[in-house]
Every structure is written in C-alpha cells, then in structure tokens.
Scaffold this motif. Structure first.
Motif, PDB file in Angstrom:
ATOM      1  N   UNK A  86      -0.553  -2.039 -10.262  1.00  0.00           N
ATOM      2  CA  UNK A  86      -2.002  -2.145 -10.518  1.00  0.00           C
ATOM      3  C   UNK A  86      -2.708  -0.876 -10.056  1.00  0.00           C
ATOM      4  N   UNK A  87      -2.160  -0.237  -9.037  1.00  0.00           N
ATOM      5  CA  UNK A  87      -2.787   0.994  -8.533  1.00  0.00           C
ATOM      6  C   UNK A  87      -2.421   2.214  -9.377  1.00  0.00           C
ATOM      7  N   UNK A  88      -1.617   2.007 -10.409  1.00  0.00           N
ATOM      8  CA  UNK A  88      -1.264   3.108 -11.292  1.00  0.00           C
ATOM      9  C   UNK A  88      -0.008   3.858 -10.880  1.00  0.00           C
ATOM     10  N   UNK A  89       0.633   3.457  -9.778  1.00  0.00           N
ATOM     11  CA  UNK A  89       1.892   4.091  -9.367  1.00  0.00           C
ATOM     12  C   UNK A  89       3.029   3.639 -10.281  1.00  0.00           C
ATOM     13  N   UNK A  90       4.144   4.350 -10.206  1.00  0.00           N
ATOM     14  CA  UNK A  90       5.262   4.022 -11.103  1.00  0.00           C
ATOM     15  C   UNK A  90       6.182   3.028 -10.422  1.00  0.00           C
TER      16      UNK A  90
ATOM     17  N   UNK B   4       0.800  -1.216   0.000  1.00  0.00           N
ATOM     18  CA  UNK B   4       0.000   0.000   0.000  1.00  0.00           C
ATOM     19  C   UNK B   4       0.834   1.267   0.000  1.00  0.00           C
ATOM     20  N   UNK B   5       2.107   1.178   0.375  1.00  0.00           N
ATOM     21  CA  UNK B   5       2.973   2.360   0.372  1.00  0.00           C
ATOM     22  C   UNK B   5       4.233   2.035  -0.437  1.00  0.00           C
ATOM     23  N   UNK B   6       5.008   3.054  -0.726  1.00  0.00           N
ATOM     24  CA  UNK B   6       6.261   2.868  -1.468  1.00  0.00           C
ATOM     25  C   UNK B   6       7.235   2.073  -0.593  1.00  0.00           C
ATOM     26  N   UNK B   7       7.566   0.872  -1.011  1.00  0.00           N
ATOM     27  CA  UNK B   7       8.431  -0.003  -0.206  1.00  0.00           C
ATOM     28  C   UNK B   7       9.816  -0.170  -0.836  1.00  0.00           C
TER      29      UNK B   7
ATOM     30  N   UNK C  11      13.993  11.458 -10.962  1.00  0.00           N
ATOM     31  CA  UNK C  11      14.857  10.305 -10.676  1.00  0.00           C
ATOM     32  C   UNK C  11      13.978   9.167 -10.180  1.00  0.00           C
ATOM     33  N   UNK C  12      14.145   8.005 -10.830  1.00  0.00           N
ATOM     34  CA  UNK C  12      13.412   6.834 -10.339  1.00  0.00           C
ATOM     35  C   UNK C  12      13.835   6.556  -8.895  1.00  0.00           C
ATOM     36  N   UNK C  13      12.886   6.187  -8.068  1.00  0.00           N
ATOM     37  CA  UNK C  13      13.218   5.796  -6.701  1.00  0.00           C
ATOM     38  C   UNK C  13      13.056   6.933  -5.712  1.00  0.00           C
ATOM     39  N   UNK C  14      13.248   8.180  -6.166  1.00  0.00           N
ATOM     40  CA  UNK C  14      13.000   9.284  -5.236  1.00  0.00           C
ATOM     41  C   UNK C  14      11.869  10.171  -5.752  1.00  0.00           C
ATOM     42  N   UNK C  15      11.921  10.584  -7.020  1.00  0.00           N
ATOM     43  CA  UNK C  15      10.876  11.471  -7.536  1.00  0.00           C
ATOM     44  C   UNK C  15       9.735  10.692  -8.173  1.00  0.00           C
ATOM     45  N   UNK C  16      10.040   9.567  -8.755  1.00  0.00           N
ATOM     46  CA  UNK C  16       8.961   8.735  -9.296  1.00  0.00           C
ATOM     47  C   UNK C  16       8.998   7.392  -8.573  1.00  0.00           C
ATOM     48  N   UNK C  17       7.880   7.099  -7.934  1.00  0.00           N
ATOM     49  CA  UNK C  17       7.786   5.921  -7.068  1.00  0.00           C
ATOM     50  C   UNK C  17       6.377   5.350  -7.186  1.00  0.00           C
ATOM     51  N   UNK C  18       6.152   4.179  -6.592  1.00  0.00           N
ATOM     52  CA  UNK C  18       4.799   3.608  -6.626  1.00  0.00           C
ATOM     53  C   UNK C  18       3.758   4.473  -5.917  1.00  0.00           C
ATOM     54  N   UNK C  19       4.180   5.463  -5.139  1.00  0.00           N
ATOM     55  CA  UNK C  19       3.208   6.317  -4.436  1.00  0.00           C
ATOM     56  C   UNK C  19       2.481   7.278  -5.372  1.00  0.00           C
ATOM     57  N   UNK C  20       3.036   7.518  -6.554  1.00  0.00           N
ATOM     58  CA  UNK C  20       2.447   8.529  -7.442  1.00  0.00           C
ATOM     59  C   UNK C  20       2.230   7.960  -8.834  1.00  0.00           C
TER      60      UNK C  20
END
Ligand SMILES: Cc1cc2nc3c(=O)[nH]c(=O)nc-3n(C[C@H](O)[C@H](O)[C@H](O)COP(=O)(O)OP(=O)(O)OC[C@H]3O[C@@H](n4cnc5c(N)ncnc54)[C@H](O)[C@@H]3O)c2cc1C
Length: 820
Positions: free
Chosen positions: A535-539, A382-385, A688-697
């Motif tokens: 699946x939730x649309x996050x990156x 449910x959160x960026x892990x 930057x992947x991992x900090x600016x683009x993550x599964x949270x967004x």
C-alpha cells in the motif's frame, strides 16, 4: 474474562507482552493476552538479559536498535525500573577474518544508524583492565575489537513487567493461568480460542508468541512452525575478588565481553560473573512439543560441553579462576534454521500472526512487537521485514530438518559469518532431477530455500570446496571462466527452483492486473516483468507474467519466495471463483540456455523458428524441444545475453539436459553457477528481489519506471506512487563502478558517501563483473546524487573507495546481444 477482543495474543513472555504493548501504542486497546501459567514463565525468566546491537541482518539490526532505544525510555514512561545497565559491549577479534566480519557489519550498522567503534588492542585493555591481550601458544592475540557503547544488559522479568504496565494502563487485559487448547474459525471469519480453564475468547486477529511451544500452538491451526528450541546454558559465578577490587577502586561496570573466536560471552553479575558459551553438541529439545512436566524448570547443566569455553575464558580473564561456580542455568531457546525470528503473517490462514522463533528474544522483543503491531494495524510493516517473514521458509522444514539445522545454527552463533558461507547440515534436501549430472560436472553446492543450487563448477583437478571469505577467494577465477563462457559461447544454468504459478479462468487477466503495477500482457505469447506493490508503494514481489493462452497465465517469481508469493496470491484471490490458481513449482523445471551460440544449440532440438522475426526478445512460445513437449520457451533471462529460459514438464529434465549438451558440444557448451549469474546480472544492473528490490523502495526509486503503468487503472500501491511523484522521488537506483579495488569487491549493504563524507545511500548488491572487468555495485543514492558521472565513495571492509555512478547496464547497454 472478556469473551471478544480485536486481537488476542497467546503467550506472556517478553515478546508477547511487547506485542500487546505496541498494539495499544497504535491505538488498538481492545486487546488481550493469555498466558498458560504466569508471565515470563517460558524462556524469559532465565535469560541472561544481554542486549547486543550487533547483528549482520539489515532488518534484525533495526529491530534491535529500536528495542535498545525503547528500553531506555520505558522506566520514565511506566514507572517500572528495568535494570538496564548501559555497559557497552565489546567483541574481540583474534583473526583477520573476524576483523573483516566486523568491518562488513559496520557497513550495515552505518546504514541503520547504530553507533559503534572499531578499537585497537590498547583501547581494549583500557576499557577492560581485567583482560589479557594474549599472544602465547594457548591464547591468540587480540588484534582489535568492535565496541558498541550504547547497549548492555537488562532484567528480562522487569522489562516484561514494564511492558505489561504500559499495555494495561492503556486498556489491554492480561489473563494468566489461561492456556489456549483449541482454535476454530467462526462463521464471521473470526477466531474462537478455547481455553483450558473453560471459557472461549473470540478475536479478529490472533498473535502466537509462545516461545518453546511454537510447534504445539501452531498445530492448533495445522501450521508446521519452523522453530524448535536448543539447549543454552550459562554459568553464574560467585563474587570475584579481582572484580570487587577493581570496582571498589572506582572502576566502572565492565562492558559485556564477547570472544566469538572461542565462543562465549561474559558479563558482570553482583560482583561475580555470568559466562555463557555457544557450545558444540547442544541438543535440540521438544521437537515433539514441550512435555507437561517441564513447566518453569531447567535442564541439568552439562559441564563437559562448557569446559573448553570456561578454559578459554579463564585464560583471557584470569579473575575467573578465583571464584566458585554458584549455578548453571541450562534452558531452552527457540531457534529457526537461519537463526532469525519469525515475525509476520502465518501462511494459509487469515489474520493469524507469528512472533515466534526468538533466540535473542529479550533484545528483539521491543522491535518485533513494534513492527508486528504496525503490520496488524496498518496492514503492512513500516520497514522491510523479508528477512524475518515467517514465509521465508517453506513446507520443506520437516522435524528432522529443523533439529539438524537449529543445532547447526546454535553452534555457529559465534563463528565468522562469511557472505559466501554454505552450512552443510540437513543436506542435500531438495534437489533438481539433474543434481547428479551437475555433480558429475564438478558442481560445488549451496542451498537456498531447501534447494541445492550449484554455486560454481570446479574444473577437473580443482578442489570442489569453497574457501569462504569476505574477499576474492579460491573460486574467483573459475566463476570468471563461467561468466565469460556465457558471454562468449553458450552456458546452461539450472534454475528449476523458480517459483511457478498457473493462473487461469475468465477473471485471470483483470485479477492479475489489479495486483501488479505493470500492464498484464494482452496478447498470447507476450510477457511482462511486473511488480506487486505494498500500500505504501514499496515492492513486495516481482513476477514475470507470460500469457500462455487467452485465459492462461504462467507466473514466475524468485525460488526463495515460494511460500511468500503463494500465500499472497492465494489470499488475494477473488471469492467469485473466476480465477483458478495452482502452485506448479514442483511440476516444471527450468534451464537457462544463454550466450551468443544459444540459438544454434536450441535450433537443433526444435522445428520452431528461432530467428528474431519469428521469436523476438520478450516473447514466449510453447515448443517441442528434443523429445520434450509442452516446453514454455521464454526469450528472457537474468544474465543479459541472447537466450531462452526453457520451462519444461519435470519428467523431461534428464532428456532435455542431455539433448542440450549433445547439441551444444560443438559450441563449447558448459554449466554456469549461481555466482557467475551474480556477476552477469550485476553487469546488466538487473535487480534481485529481496535484496535490491524490497518493500523499502518504490519502483520509481528502483528505476523500474518503465514497468509501472500509472494510467492503466487501479492497482495496489498506485495512490502512494502518485503521492511520491507529487512530492518528489527521494532516492534513485544507481549502478556504480568502484575503483581501486584490490581484493574485496562490494557485496551489498555498504554505505555510500558524497564528497563531503555525508552518507547518502547504500549499495544493495555488488560483485566483480568478469566480462566488463570492473568491480560493480548497485543500490540507492539520494536523487540529486544519482546521475551518471557523479563521484561518490563506498565503504568496503572499512576502506573508502572512489565510485562513479555509471549508466545502467555496463555490459551491452543497448541490449544488442539480447535482441540479436
Ligand atoms: C539460558 C538462556 C539465556 C538467554 N539469554 C538471553 C540474552 O541474554 N538475551 C536475549 O535477548 N535472549 C536471551 N535468551 C533468549 C530469550 O530467553 C528468549 O528469546 C525470550 O525469552 C523469548 O521470549 P518469548 O516471549 O518469545 O518466549 P517465552 O518467554 O518462552 O514465552 C512464551 C510464553 O508462551 C506461553 N504459552 C505457550 N503456549 C501457550 C498456550 N497454549 N496458551 C497460553 N500461553 C502459552 C508460555 O507459557 C510462555 O510463558 C536466553 C535464553 C536462555 C535459555
């Protein structure tokens, strides 16, 4: 004993039992746990029970917060007391760097909603009357402290029993004295676990929560789990007359005290104390597995290691002097090279999950069980892990690497964690072929994913060393010179660690197309920045996909994502054999050649026309460069200047490097490091992947709409994006110009506030833009506050600074340089 369950958890410490409990909370009740001896017999029984909310990581901070909230609810829910003493916790500071660290942490705490206070020495004294504020030659003066009013300490065994009660009342089974000794795959793809007492259990999913045994149990499936324990000891003191008098006089239980600058924690225990230091020289244990004799035992105490910390603590809290030592508890704590646990899928095998490597496992048990259960049941957390995903480490974590790194991590638990720190042990491990050449140019090295990367280059006569800081520091000027070199002339960055995959075959295009939100390039020589979504649309991942030939794609992603991305790609492959996939990270190097003079430099090495018509921006060609053949020249880069990424067969690294410098000499060519790249990419608002683009967004929140093709057909995450479009995109990506900065630029994880002081977003990265001469941040703000011109404030090291939302790409907004 059941012979078949949906999930089998191996290991009955706090972490395993919490995972079981949370699976039942998610409605999966056909679940069981096996424990080789008795519940809590691993590290759990002798833990000191501290529950620090403090953690510099955005992810781990959220897990700890969840735990603390859960543990307060558990007694009412289960009827089992857990002895949670909500004493609060006080972290002292005796230096400005330490206060900076706390202030930096406060940014993270704010964004995840952890309550805290920064307090004065006077308030420290009021909270903790038995403490000396110091100021003499042998005891530094306290200049302030960080106070968490809502955490404290707990009884780890009681906590485990409460979780057990909760899990069992929902239908979960627990089998003690049941050791897993063998694992095999069944024909139907499930896991059959052989137990030492005879009898098998077959399960759809396996969870490993085996603490100090993680390497042994991992080996049952051939997994090299990067967790090796380190000794940790604490002293239990007899009754303290001063403490007793204070408590009998009506004093409340004292907050858990931490003095990181002398590296110890101290808490009350039955009118006496528990004092636990993080010492230098604590050895890693069980690198080859836990011996049979260890069982529930402890190691002998090592007083020599403890003495300096006992002395420091006694100076600070003189009451310690007047009570005897009752016991020394010296036990193994599982560690990983970065100190964070391993929570998530194992690599290379399906439906196998790790909840291992916990060094604060009592604190993290609740949160890790919560998110792992979510991941197993829902298919994703449910959160960026990302910060705790086991696949953040790769094959490079050899036994010796782990021993060195884990010992280093242990002795640095309480040192100041600077944002630019680079720890020295177990290095250099992985190096690019031109490592020595870069060293000769003054490289000051850092390490990521086991790779040495040049952070900056010290000019002749300048000391090749970082002075780590939360503020601008010794390398600021030199990084600036590198950034300007790239903008004004031509620079080279060695990005050989990039993750690289080759995708081939008749099914390659349609398979890739279903994985990512962008359209995979349809023409040879084209490339597309593409995002694989959850699946939730996050990156989940970012790939640059280049079509090298009709049925041949070259897929590049972040260097630190090698195992994470590779595991994802391999697990997603179709079963029909129509797609070939190879991880070719080690077989190709990459030099970025960029700057206004880059075309003139490269033209000297190749006959391939490089003008804009023949070789436009965002295209790729396979070229010869000097003597090197089969060089993939990609006209893109992460710095936003005219230039190429040259991906070459690794055997040409030396030749190509020398040839580029030879050709560039007349143009003032020079090396550029990672820190200058950070400045350059911020000026272009590159995420930057991992900090600016993550599964949270989602990509819409991340302002990557132009890389999403909603109409192209199905892809993972599309339904969620449609729902978000219908409901409205809650956050938007922003670029901020930060004003009134003196010496502390934003670096990421700073909260953003509107004019009324409400928190409305967070910065995910920040740096000084040396070419545009502005302090910059990028991140997320509520949609209505994300339009250029909006005035916000950003909190940097405790100070609120005005910040204006500006249009993307402060440098060269129309990409004229890139297209030139
Ligand atoms: C001295 C000391 C003080 C500490 N203080 C704190 C603290 O104050 N706060 C905090 O948060 N953390 C603290 N810790 C760390 C904490 O103890 C651990 O992080 C935590 O207990 C880990 O829990 P776990 O469930 O992952 O592992 P464990 O408790 O070690 O449980 C793993 C279990 O797996 C079982 N197992 C292994 N192999 C198999 C197999 N093949 N089949 C079946 N079962 C198997 C083992 O028997 C064991 O019971 C401390 C540790 C030490 C040593």
């Amino acid at each position: 004993m059941k012979t078949h369950v949906r999930v089998l958890v191996i290991g009955g410490g706090a972490v395993g039992v919490s995972t079981l409990y949370h699976l039942t909370k998610k409605g999966w009740t056909d679940v069981a746990l096996i424990e080789r001896t008795e519940l809590t017999a691993g590290s759990t029984w002798h833990a000191a029970g501290l529950l620090p909310l403090f953690n510099m990581s955005y992810t781990v901070g959220q897990l700890h917060k969840y735990s603390v909230d859960l543990y307060k609810r558990l007694p009412a829910e289960t009827g089992q007391d857990v002895s949670f003493h909500v004493t609060g916790n006080l972290r002292l500071a005796t230096s400005r760097e330490r206060m900076d660290e706390y202030q930096k942490y406060c940014g993270t705490a704010n964004t995840i909603g952890v309550p805290f206070e920064i307090i004065t020495p006077k308030q420290v004294q009021e909270l903790w009357p038995l403490l000396e504020l110091g100021g003499s030659a042998d005891m530094a003066s306290i200049i302030g402290a960080l106070y968490h009013p809502q955490d404290g300490h707990i009884a780890p065994a009681d906590l485990t029993m409460a979780l057990r009660k909760g899990a069992r009342s929902a239908g979960a089974e627990i089998y003690e004295h049941t050791e897993a000794v063998g694992i095999e795959r069944t024909g139907s793809g499930e896991w059959r676990v052989r137990t030492a007492k005879g009898g098998d259990i077959t399960a759809e999913h396996l969870v490993f929560a085996t603490g100090n045994y993680a390497r042994q149990t991992g080996q049952l499936l051939g997994l090299n789990v990067p967790a090796i324990p380190v000794e940790h000891q604490y002293i239990v003191y007899d009754e303290s007359p001063e403490l007793k008098a204070y408590r009998q006089g009506g004093g409340r239980e004292l907050a858990v005290l931490r003095e990181p600058d002398t590296s110890y924690y101290l808490r009350e225990e039955r009118m006496g104390w528990i004092l636990g230091p993080y010492e230098k020289g604590a050895p890693a244990r069980f690198a080859d597995g836990v011996p049979e004799w260890f069982g529930r035992s402890l190691f002998p105490g090592d007083l020599d290691r403890l003495v300096p910390h006992v002395e420091a603590a006694t100076r600070r809290v003189p009451a310690l002097e007047h009570c005897g030592i009752k016991d020394i508890v010296n036990g193994p704590i599982s560690y990983t090279p970065d100190g964070s646990p391993l929570i998530g899928p194992a690599w290379g095998v399906r439906n196998v999950w790790l909840n291992e490597g916990h060094s604060f496992g009592i604190t993290a048990a609740g949160g890790s069980g919560w998110q792992l259960a979510e991941w197993i049941v829902e298919g994703e957390p449910g959160i960026d892990m990302l910060a705790v995903d086991p696949r953040r480490f790769g094959a490079y974590t050899s036994k010796r690497y782990l021993v060195k790194k884990n010992e280093e991590t242990y002795r640095n638990v309480y040192t100041v964690h600077f944002p630019d720190e680079e720890r020295p042990d177990a290095r250099p491990a992985k190096t690019s072929p031109v490592y020595d050449k870069l060293s000769a140019q003054g490289a000051v090295w850092g390490q990521r994913y086991g790779w040495e990367r040049a952070n900056w280059f010290a000019p002749r006569g300048v000391e090749r060393r970082d002075q780590w800081s939360f503020r601008r520091t010794n390398y600021f000027e030199h990084v600036g010179n590198e950034a300007r070199l790239m903008r004004e002339r031509v620079g080279v960055i060695d990005l050989s660690p990039f993750t690289k995959h080759e995708v081939t075959g008749p099914g390659a295009e349609s398979w890739l197309d279903g994985l990512v939100a962008n359209k995979v390039p349809t023409r040879v020589g084209r490339m597309a920045l593409s995002h694989a979504l959850t699946q939730r649309g996050g990156i989940r991942s970012e790939f640059t996909i280049t079509r090298i030939a009709e049925q041949h794609f070259y897929v590049v992603s972040a260097g630190a994502a090698e195992r994470y991305d590779s595991d994802f790609l391999f697990k997603s492959l179709p079963a029909d054999g129509s797609v070939g996939l190879r991880n070719i990270t080690g077989t190709r190097g990459c030099f970025v050649l960029a700057g206004p003079k880059s075309r003139e430099v490269l033209a000297q090495l190749t006959d391939t026309p490089l003008d804009n018509t023949a070789f436009p921006w965002l295209t790729a060609q396979v070229i010869e460069a000097g003597l090197a053949v089969d060089v993939y020249a990609l006209r893109v880069n992460f710095v936003g200047s005219l230039g190429w990424e040259l991906h070459f067969p690794i055997e040409y690294a030396h030749h190509l490097f020398d040839a580029l410098f030879e050709a560039g000499r007349g143009h003032g060519i020079g090396m550029v490091g990672m820190r200058a790249m950070e400045s350059l990419r911020l000026e272009k608002s590159y995420r930057m992947w991992g900090s600016d683009i993550t599964p949270d967004y989602t990509p819409f929140e991340s302002g990557l709409d132009r890389f999403v093709r909603m109409k192209k057909g199905p892809f993972v995450g599309r339904d969620a994006l449609e729902r978000q479009l219908a409901a409205g995109v809650p956050n938007r990506f922003v670029t901020l110009e930060v004003h009134e900065v003196r010496d502390a630029d934003p670096l990421g994880n700073e909260p953003l506030f509107d004019k009324g002081g409400r928190m409305i977003g967070r910065a995910t990265s920040g740096y000084y833009g040396h070419a545009v001469q502005k302090s910059l941040a990028i991140g997320y703000a509520r949609t209505e506050l994300a339009t250029p011109g909006t005035e916000l404030t950003i909190e940097i090291l405790g100070e609120r600074k005005p910040a204006t939302v500006v249009p993307e790409s402060p440098y060269d907004p129309d990409n004229l340089q890139l297209r030139s």
